[in-house]
Scaffold this motif. Structure first.
Motif, PDB file in Angstrom:
ATOM      1  N   CYS A  57       0.834  -1.209   0.000  1.00 13.69           N
ATOM      2  CA  CYS A  57       0.000   0.000   0.000  1.00 13.69           C
ATOM      3  C   CYS A  57       0.866   1.256   0.000  1.00 13.69           C
ATOM      4  N   THR A  58       1.954   1.223   0.737  1.00  9.05           N
ATOM      5  CA  THR A  58       2.881   2.360   0.750  1.00  9.05           C
ATOM      6  C   THR A  58       3.481   2.560  -0.638  1.00  9.05           C
ATOM      7  N   GLU A  59       3.962   1.494  -1.239  1.00  8.57           N
ATOM      8  CA  GLU A  59       4.592   1.559  -2.557  1.00  8.57           C
ATOM      9  C   GLU A  59       3.637   2.109  -3.609  1.00  8.57           C
ATOM     10  N   ILE A  60       2.428   1.567  -3.649  1.00  9.03           N
ATOM     11  CA  ILE A  60       1.475   1.937  -4.691  1.00  9.03           C
ATOM     12  C   ILE A  60       0.924   3.339  -4.483  1.00  9.03           C
ATOM     13  N   SER A  61       0.643   3.702  -3.242  1.00  7.37           N
ATOM     14  CA  SER A  61       0.140   5.058  -2.978  1.00  7.37           C
ATOM     15  C   SER A  61       1.207   6.097  -3.289  1.00  7.37           C
ATOM     16  N   GLN A  62       2.443   5.836  -2.901  1.00  5.03           N
ATOM     17  CA  GLN A  62       3.507   6.809  -3.163  1.00  5.03           C
ATOM     18  C   GLN A  62       3.750   6.973  -4.662  1.00  5.03           C
ATOM     19  N   GLU A  63       3.675   5.886  -5.390  1.00  4.90           N
ATOM     20  CA  GLU A  63       3.826   5.961  -6.839  1.00  4.90           C
ATOM     21  C   GLU A  63       2.723   6.834  -7.438  1.00  4.90           C
ATOM     22  N   ALA A  64       1.493   6.671  -6.951  1.00  7.48           N
ATOM     23  CA  ALA A  64       0.365   7.451  -7.462  1.00  7.48           C
ATOM     24  C   ALA A  64       0.515   8.931  -7.135  1.00  7.48           C
ATOM     25  N   TYR A  65       0.928   9.219  -5.904  1.00  8.29           N
ATOM     26  CA  TYR A  65       1.141  10.627  -5.519  1.00  8.29           C
ATOM     27  C   TYR A  65       2.221  11.263  -6.399  1.00  8.29           C
ATOM     28  N   GLN A  66       3.325  10.551  -6.578  1.00  6.21           N
ATOM     29  CA  GLN A  66       4.439  11.113  -7.331  1.00  6.21           C
ATOM     30  C   GLN A  66       4.106  11.300  -8.812  1.00  6.21           C
ATOM     31  N   LYS A  67       3.276  10.425  -9.365  1.00  2.39           N
ATOM     32  CA  LYS A  67       2.861  10.589 -10.761  1.00  2.39           C
ATOM     33  C   LYS A  67       2.104  11.895 -10.951  1.00  2.39           C
ATOM     34  N   PHE A  68       1.305  12.253  -9.945  1.00  4.48           N
ATOM     35  CA  PHE A  68       0.583  13.525 -10.065  1.00  4.48           C
ATOM     36  C   PHE A  68       1.515  14.705  -9.802  1.00  4.48           C
ATOM     37  N   TYR A  69       2.312  14.626  -8.754  1.00  2.00           N
ATOM     38  CA  TYR A  69       3.211  15.741  -8.419  1.00  2.00           C
ATOM     39  C   TYR A  69       4.172  16.035  -9.571  1.00  2.00           C
ATOM     40  N   ASN A  70       4.686  14.984 -10.197  1.00  2.28           N
ATOM     41  CA  ASN A  70       5.739  15.156 -11.202  1.00  2.28           C
ATOM     42  C   ASN A  70       5.224  15.290 -12.633  1.00  2.28           C
ATOM     43  N   ALA A  71       4.080  14.679 -12.925  1.00  3.27           N
ATOM     44  CA  ALA A  71       3.607  14.672 -14.318  1.00  3.27           C
ATOM     45  C   ALA A  71       2.133  15.040 -14.467  1.00  3.27           C
ATOM     46  N   GLY A  72       1.459  15.323 -13.366  1.00  2.50           N
ATOM     47  CA  GLY A  72       0.050  15.687 -13.435  1.00  2.50           C
ATOM     48  C   GLY A  72      -0.874  14.542 -13.799  1.00  2.50           C
ATOM     49  N   LYS A  73      -0.419  13.300 -13.632  1.00  7.06           N
ATOM     50  CA  LYS A  73      -1.220  12.144 -14.006  1.00  7.06           C
ATOM     51  C   LYS A  73      -2.060  11.660 -12.828  1.00  7.06           C
ATOM     52  N   LYS A 113     -12.384  15.064 -14.608  1.00  4.57           N
ATOM     53  CA  LYS A 113     -12.199  15.367 -16.022  1.00  4.57           C
ATOM     54  C   LYS A 113     -10.809  15.961 -16.261  1.00  4.57           C
ATOM     55  N   LYS A 114     -10.246  15.630 -17.429  1.00  2.00           N
ATOM     56  CA  LYS A 114      -8.888  16.075 -17.745  1.00  2.00           C
ATOM     57  C   LYS A 114      -8.774  17.597 -17.711  1.00  2.00           C
ATOM     58  N   ALA A 115      -9.775  18.269 -18.245  1.00  2.00           N
ATOM     59  CA  ALA A 115      -9.738  19.738 -18.261  1.00  2.00           C
ATOM     60  C   ALA A 115      -9.721  20.291 -16.844  1.00  2.00           C
ATOM     61  N   TYR A 116     -10.497  19.676 -15.962  1.00  4.68           N
ATOM     62  CA  TYR A 116     -10.535  20.131 -14.572  1.00  4.68           C
ATOM     63  C   TYR A 116      -9.204  19.861 -13.875  1.00  4.68           C
ATOM     64  N   ALA A 117      -8.606  18.716 -14.173  1.00  4.60           N
ATOM     65  CA  ALA A 117      -7.320  18.379 -13.558  1.00  4.60           C
ATOM     66  C   ALA A 117      -6.255  19.410 -13.910  1.00  4.60           C
ATOM     67  N   VAL A 118      -6.405  20.021 -15.083  1.00 11.55           N
ATOM     68  CA  VAL A 118      -5.454  21.055 -15.501  1.00 11.55           C
ATOM     69  C   VAL A 118      -5.760  22.379 -14.818  1.00 11.55           C
ATOM     70  N   THR A 119      -7.022  22.800 -14.866  1.00 13.65           N
ATOM     71  CA  THR A 119      -7.387  24.119 -14.313  1.00 13.65           C
ATOM     72  C   THR A 119      -7.340  24.125 -12.783  1.00 13.65           C
ATOM     73  N   ALA A 120      -7.565  22.972 -12.176  1.00 11.47           N
ATOM     74  CA  ALA A 120      -7.573  22.900 -10.710  1.00 11.47           C
ATOM     75  C   ALA A 120      -6.327  22.192 -10.184  1.00 11.47           C
ATOM     76  N   ASN A 121      -5.237  22.284 -10.928  1.00 17.66           N
ATOM     77  CA  ASN A 121      -4.017  21.578 -10.538  1.00 17.66           C
ATOM     78  C   ASN A 121      -3.550  21.971  -9.139  1.00 17.66           C
ATOM     79  N   ALA A 122      -3.597  23.261  -8.843  1.00 17.86           N
ATOM     80  CA  ALA A 122      -3.132  23.729  -7.531  1.00 17.86           C
ATOM     81  C   ALA A 122      -4.005  23.171  -6.412  1.00 17.86           C
ATOM     82  N   GLU A 123      -5.327  23.193  -6.635  1.00 20.66           N
ATOM     83  CA  GLU A 123      -6.244  22.686  -5.613  1.00 20.66           C
ATOM     84  C   GLU A 123      -6.070  21.179  -5.405  1.00 20.66           C
TER      85      GLU A 123
END
Length: 225
Positions: A57-73, A113-123
């Protein structure tokens, strides 16, 4: 291919179950030495299962967090982590069963939605930073393999806990109860009624269940919805 953590878990469980004393053909009370071996099996087997769940759970959650922090995914795991760490998972069995039937099910998704993920990136970034704190806290505070323990950790990242085989669930619960007696009251030979053949069967069910879970976790890392 099974993860390294899964391979280590299976090897550990197989080693521990091999240390159990044989169940006598004619029932006789366990000696205290035999009861001590059963205590060790219960404590260390439960700890190995707990360690696997927490590590994966630690491995998978950290990977998911980092994908968003680093690439917005935002994959399925990250979408769940936007919400689930802030949820108080029910202690009541009926309430928990109702939630298990939905949370993690492939038909249940958290849509961003992808558009929201872009416009609300900071939030979203702020939300996931807070989520990360809460989920790490849940991992630190986990002290068991009973259903109420693993459901919060696995359900939070989108695992379909409701699909677990009943033999897997029941065997984990029985092992957890035996572990509780061993850790908190010690298993005295005169009070031990469960034959070790049952414990061997639990171990078989647990290994089979974790094999399926390991595969599901591997697929979950790549899931987007």
């Amino acid at each position: 291919m099974p993860s390294l953590e899964h391979q280590q878990l299976v090897a550990r469980l197989q080693h521990l179950v091999a240390t159990l004393p044989a169940t006598p053909i004619i029932p006789v009370p366990w000696t205290q030495a035999e009861a001590d071996l059963i205590s060790a099996f219960a404590v260390f087997s439960a700890a190995a299962c707990e360690h696997y769940i927490e590590n994966r759970c630690t491995e998978i959650s950290q990977e998911a967090y980092q994908k968003f922090y680093n690439a917005g995914k935002l994959g399925r795991v990250a979408k769940h982590l936007c919400i689930t760490p802030f949820v108080n998972f029910p202690a009541d069995d009926t309430d928990r069963d109702a939630l298990k039937a939905v949370l993690g099910n492939p038909g249940f998704t958290i849509q961003i939605k992808k558009a929201y993920a872009v416009t609300a990136n900071a939030e979203l970034r702020t939300l996931l930073r807070r989520s990360e704190i809460q989920y790490k806290k849940a991992l630190r505070n986990n002290h068991g393999i009973g259903v109420k323990h693993y459901f919060k950790l696995l359900g939070s990242i989108g695992v379909n806990v409701g699909a677990f085989d009943i033999n897997f669930v029941n065997s984990l619960q029985l092992l957890w109860e035996l572990r509780g007696g061993a850790a908190h009251r010690h298993i005295f030979a005169a009070n031990l009624l469960t034959p070790t053949t049952d414990m061997q069967q639990w171990t078989t069910h647990i290994i089979t269940g974790f094999t399926g879970l390991d595969d599901a976790l591997t697929k979950l890392r790549k899931a987007t919805v």
